[in-house]
Write a protein that holds these residues in place. Structure first.
Motif, mmCIF file in Angstrom:
data_model
loop_
_atom_site.group_PDB
_atom_site.id
_atom_site.type_symbol
_atom_site.label_atom_id
_atom_site.label_comp_id
_atom_site.label_asym_id
_atom_site.label_seq_id
_atom_site.Cartn_x
_atom_site.Cartn_y
_atom_site.Cartn_z
ATOM 1 N N LEU A 128 0.830 -1.201 0.000
ATOM 2 C CA LEU A 128 0.000 0.000 0.000
ATOM 3 C C LEU A 128 0.865 1.252 0.000
ATOM 4 N N ALA A 129 1.952 1.232 0.766
ATOM 5 C CA ALA A 129 2.865 2.386 0.790
ATOM 6 C C ALA A 129 3.478 2.616 -0.593
ATOM 7 N N LYS A 130 3.801 1.523 -1.301
ATOM 8 C CA LYS A 130 4.350 1.660 -2.657
ATOM 9 C C LYS A 130 3.318 2.253 -3.599
ATOM 10 N N LEU A 131 2.058 1.808 -3.473
ATOM 11 C CA LEU A 131 0.997 2.332 -4.332
ATOM 12 C C LEU A 131 0.767 3.820 -4.080
ATOM 13 N N ILE A 132 0.827 4.211 -2.797
ATOM 14 C CA ILE A 132 0.607 5.613 -2.442
ATOM 15 C C ILE A 132 1.705 6.498 -3.014
ATOM 16 N N SER A 133 2.935 5.968 -3.075
ATOM 17 C CA SER A 133 4.053 6.753 -3.593
ATOM 18 C C SER A 133 4.029 6.872 -5.114
ATOM 19 N N MET A 134 3.181 6.101 -5.761
ATOM 20 C CA MET A 134 3.070 6.133 -7.216
ATOM 21 C C MET A 134 1.923 7.068 -7.623
ATOM 22 N N PRO A 135 1.924 7.502 -8.894
ATOM 23 C CA PRO A 135 0.848 8.408 -9.360
ATOM 24 C C PRO A 135 -0.463 7.660 -9.594
ATOM 25 N N ILE A 136 -1.023 7.125 -8.526
ATOM 26 C CA ILE A 136 -2.283 6.382 -8.598
ATOM 27 C C ILE A 136 -3.306 7.083 -7.717
ATOM 28 N N LYS A 137 -4.450 7.353 -8.266
ATOM 29 C CA LYS A 137 -5.521 7.980 -7.504
ATOM 30 C C LYS A 137 -6.148 6.948 -6.564
ATOM 31 N N PRO A 138 -6.492 7.345 -5.334
ATOM 32 C CA PRO A 138 -7.073 6.381 -4.395
ATOM 33 C C PRO A 138 -8.372 5.764 -4.883
ATOM 34 N N TYR A 139 -9.182 6.524 -5.632
ATOM 35 C CA TYR A 139 -10.456 5.970 -6.083
ATOM 36 C C TYR A 139 -10.243 4.815 -7.062
ATOM 37 N N ARG A 140 -9.160 4.864 -7.843
ATOM 38 C CA ARG A 140 -8.891 3.769 -8.765
ATOM 39 C C ARG A 140 -8.500 2.501 -8.018
ATOM 40 N N ASP A 141 -7.818 2.685 -6.905
ATOM 41 C CA ASP A 141 -7.437 1.526 -6.098
ATOM 42 C C ASP A 141 -8.663 0.896 -5.446
ATOM 43 N N PHE A 142 -9.500 1.707 -4.754
ATOM 44 C CA PHE A 142 -10.615 1.089 -4.042
ATOM 45 C C PHE A 142 -11.711 0.611 -4.998
ATOM 46 N N VAL A 143 -11.830 1.236 -6.168
ATOM 47 C CA VAL A 143 -12.796 0.727 -7.150
ATOM 48 C C VAL A 143 -12.378 -0.656 -7.628
ATOM 49 N N GLY A 144 -11.078 -0.827 -7.904
ATOM 50 C CA GLY A 144 -10.577 -2.143 -8.319
ATOM 51 C C GLY A 144 -10.771 -3.186 -7.233
ATOM 52 N N ARG A 145 -10.480 -2.812 -5.986
ATOM 53 C CA ARG A 145 -10.660 -3.747 -4.868
ATOM 54 C C ARG A 145 -12.139 -4.124 -4.703
ATOM 55 N N ILE A 146 -13.005 -3.115 -4.733
ATOM 56 C CA ILE A 146 -14.430 -3.369 -4.538
ATOM 57 C C ILE A 146 -14.976 -4.261 -5.650
ATOM 58 N N LEU A 147 -14.587 -3.998 -6.890
ATOM 59 C CA LEU A 147 -15.071 -4.815 -8.001
ATOM 60 C C LEU A 147 -14.609 -6.268 -7.858
ATOM 61 N N ALA A 148 -13.385 -6.458 -7.376
ATOM 62 C CA ALA A 148 -12.880 -7.817 -7.171
ATOM 63 C C ALA A 148 -13.677 -8.537 -6.095
ATOM 64 N N VAL A 149 -13.917 -7.840 -4.999
ATOM 65 C CA VAL A 149 -14.686 -8.431 -3.898
ATOM 66 C C VAL A 149 -16.118 -8.724 -4.341
ATOM 67 N N ILE A 150 -16.704 -7.806 -5.112
ATOM 68 C CA ILE A 150 -18.065 -8.001 -5.611
ATOM 69 C C ILE A 150 -18.126 -9.227 -6.517
ATOM 70 N N ALA A 151 -17.122 -9.395 -7.366
ATOM 71 C CA ALA A 151 -17.111 -10.535 -8.283
ATOM 72 C C ALA A 151 -17.121 -11.858 -7.518
ATOM 73 N N ILE A 152 -16.275 -11.966 -6.496
ATOM 74 C CA ILE A 152 -16.216 -13.197 -5.715
ATOM 75 C C ILE A 152 -17.490 -13.365 -4.888
ATOM 76 N N SER A 153 -18.002 -12.273 -4.345
ATOM 77 C CA SER A 153 -19.225 -12.334 -3.539
ATOM 78 C C SER A 153 -20.419 -12.745 -4.387
ATOM 79 N N CYS A 154 -20.504 -12.213 -5.601
ATOM 80 C CA CYS A 154 -21.604 -12.588 -6.495
ATOM 81 C C CYS A 154 -21.498 -14.047 -6.912
#
Length: 257
Positions: free
Chosen positions: A86-112
């Motif tokens: 997570l610290a590496k991701l924060i130090s990179m030019p990545i917006k937080p919303y792109r990270d949590f959207v990807g995580r949420i979509l992954a969790v939703i896929a497995i949950s569905c």
């Protein structure tokens, strides 16, 4: 878009490698659907049993979505925080919303996937549903609200609880306790008056009753949840939980400690 897909792909692979995730997210709700279909329908009239099993199946489908979002999302966030990713991701030019959207979509896929398997298992055990195609589509909207509320709680737990095991157990604890006191595990009619009020305004349990009312039938649902005030409160509280989780994760979770 590639950053969202990257977070999605990484999270899916990590969760599928964990046997505990597969057990708690997929096997556990199916086991309870099987137990409930045989244990809690013995005294019901024969013509009612298929719809009682349908109600139990919907309850376990909702529980699978809750566990998937409330436990797996904190596990992903806290795990990446602990191993330094997570610290590496924060130090990179990545917006937080792109990270949590990807995580949420992954969790939703497995949950569905878990929810679909629960429904298949319930149908194989004799669960029946009486909803029309239009009612099923309306029920899908409430499933979306269950996911929103559960994902919001998962983001909050993953942000505030730093230890991975603590984050996971916090998510599981919230899912199990709120299910027990809001009518998913115990019949709504048996709840004391304060818990009945909680069940009507807790968005997950309200959406759960709405799905049963639409898909299984009004006679099986504990009450009519499709009043204007009930629907609006379910929508508002579901989106409020998701918004709270997103804000907390963006402001408190997405920073180097």
């Amino acid at each position: 878009m590639s950053q969202i897909f990257g977070a999605f792909s990484k999270t899916v692979k990590e969760l599928l490698r964990e046997r505990a995730v597969l057990f708690w997210t997929i096997a556990w709700p199916i086991i309870w659907a099987i137990i409930g279909s045989f244990s809690f329908t013995g005294g019901a009239p024969e013509e009612v049993i298929p719809y009682a099993k349908g109600s139990i199946t919907v309850s376990m489908m909702v529980f699978a979505l809750m566990i998937g979002c409330m436990a797996n999302l904190p596990a992903s966030i806290a795990g990446d925080r602990t191993n330094g990713l997570l610290a590496k991701l924060i130090s990179m030019p990545i917006k937080p919303y792109r990270d949590f959207v990807g995580r949420i979509l992954a969790v939703i896929a497995i949950s569905c996937l878990a929810a679909i398997l629960v429904v298949i298992a319930g149908a194989a055990l004799g669960a029946r549903f009486s909803g029309t195609q239009a009612q099923v589509l309306q029920g899908v909207n409430f499933i979306f609200l269950v996911i929103c509320a559960s994902a919001g709680i998962g983001l909050i737990a993953g942000t505030l609880v730093k230890n991975p095991q603590g984050a996971i157990m916090t998510g599981i604890g919230i899912a199990v306790v709120t299910s027990a006191i809001s009518g998913l595990f115990a019949p709504y009619e048996f709840l004391p008056a304060p818990l009945k009020t909680f069940a009507r305004f807790y968005p997950v349990s309200s959406a759960h009753t709405s799905i049963i009312y639409l898909i299984v039938g009004p006679d099986v649902a504990a009450y009519n949840p499709l009043t204007f005030i009930q629907i609006m409160s379910t929508v508002v509280f579901s989106l409020a939980l998701l918004a709270a989780g997103v804000v907390l994760y963006s402001r408190l979770g997405w920073k180097i400690e």
